[in-house]
Design an enzyme around this catalytic site. Sequence first.
Site, PDB file in Angstrom:
ATOM      1  N   ASP A 179      87.867  87.470  73.817  1.00 49.42           N
ATOM      2  CA  ASP A 179      87.512  87.851  75.155  1.00 49.42           C
ATOM      3  C   ASP A 179      87.807  86.938  76.135  1.00 49.42           C
ATOM      4  OD1 ASP A 179      85.921  88.792  77.477  1.00 49.42           O
ATOM      5  OD2 ASP A 179      85.261  90.569  76.179  1.00 49.42           O
ATOM      6  N   HIS A 180      88.749  87.092  76.891  1.00 45.70           N
ATOM      7  CA  HIS A 180      88.947  85.923  77.507  1.00 45.70           C
ATOM      8  C   HIS A 180      87.740  85.410  78.684  1.00 45.70           C
ATOM      9  CE1 HIS A 180      90.538  88.759  80.678  1.00 45.70           C
ATOM     10  NE2 HIS A 180      90.681  87.547  81.739  1.00 45.70           N
ATOM     11  N   HIS A 242      84.866  92.756  78.423  1.00 45.97           N
ATOM     12  CA  HIS A 242      84.263  91.816  79.146  1.00 45.97           C
ATOM     13  C   HIS A 242      82.933  92.130  79.767  1.00 45.97           C
ATOM     14  CE1 HIS A 242      88.526  90.907  78.685  1.00 45.97           C
ATOM     15  NE2 HIS A 242      89.120  91.530  79.723  1.00 45.97           N
TER      16      HIS A 242
END
Length: 483
Positions: A179-180, A242
């Site tokens: 999950d950046h 996110h």
Amino acid sequence: MDNMTFVLFGGTGDLAKRKIYPALYNLFLEGKMPKTFSIIGLGRGDMTEEQFHKGVENSIHTFSRHLSENDFKIKAFLNTIRYSQFDANTMDDYQRLLKLVKDRENELNIPENRLFYLSVSPVFFDTIALNIKQSGLGTTTGWKKLIIEKPFGHDLKSARELNSKLSNAFKEDEIYRIDHYLGKPMVRNIEALEFANPVLQALWNNKFIANVQITASETVGVEQRAGYYDQAGAIRDMFQNHMLQLLMMTAMHSPKQIGANEIREEKRKVLEALRPLNKDEVEQNVVRGQYGAGVVDNENVSGYKDEPGVAINSQTDTFIAARLWIDNPDWSGVPFYIRTGKKMREKSTRIVVEFKKSGDELYLNEDSNQLVIEINPNEAVTLHLNSKNPINGHMESMDVEYVSEQSDVPDGYELLIYDALLGDSTYFAHWNEVELAWNWVQPILDAFEENRIPLHEYEPGLNGPEAAHRLLEEDGFKWSLDK
Ligand code: BG6
């Protein structure tokens, strides 16, 4: 760090070019790659090693944080890379890949430590994992790891199916779900802010906090991704992953120690305590919107339905706002508001923690204290305090601000890949988190599917539909810092 092989599925794709090669190269320049390693890029195209190296070199020149002064560093890096033409559905290609991996392991005299990075369309995730197992690529005398990009499933059911397929080939502690947002330096800082500052730690609960607002607004629209986005919408694209990760990072309790298991356990508890919504409650707590056509900065912009590739009658959400409650002793009674949307006024990812007012009658113009954590594109932490102006005696805001001015901050992908190489999964999503997040979101997906709640058209270049403002006004609050 162990010597190893890095196998990149999707090695000619956009993410590889923009993020993964530059990240690997920066780690290499900083001495953060293993002493000896082999990188194998896979792609569908027929190309020579030289052509492939040229592409990697271009991507480094275009996107890398730093470039080495001398050419030999980039040559040394390219030297570690091989290319193999590859079709994810063809078993022979896995056999060829296995041979290449083994040849390189022998040549470099490195152990069978293999990291498989799936930077491909999600339709291939399960096939690739299965074929890694069946081809023998996953049978190693060393370790194996799988890094996997989002989206992890399309809803609760498909996420469970995917996970069960992956777990036939990899154990949970071998899977690194990207999950950046968890790679963003300021997101990683939230935990230190909360737990390394007794001042904040003492206030981090429902006695002192009135509400928490988490915003991720974007100015861009759907861009070239309608094929994916029109099926996903903001709820799947940003909210389920996110935004809920930001919620967990903000609301988690202090872990017994700073370790992957402990932190992920505390995050899981936040989602477990999230008050479930049933389909009938969605309308009171969730606002969905879609951008219409309009004028932004004197230019006409198309509405979502007119974007190339979007269905003309699309009901897809490009904006979501929601009110959430965490039913545990620390947070009960504190609303968490989350919103995210495309084509909004500014690019800003931030968390605003609004404290309760003192309740004293002494200072009538007292504003609420706020802690603002700016994540992207600015990185800053600001504490807004009330103070008396020495000249006129009026109350005014005194801001204590920390702005990160370091110019050489590593990109999130660099941090995440480095963590995975080290075997540190703190900032990767555990299956428990992913499943609980889908579980919470599922009634919202159902309500959307059944068209139970209105889809508000909003004007591009502003702060989303009116209904999202009313969500806070009902509770006596307003979105902070909207321009
Ligand atoms: C991605 C979404 O995960 O995050 C995109 O798929 C979105 O739609 C992007 O634009 C936002 O990321 P960032 O880092 O720019 O906030």
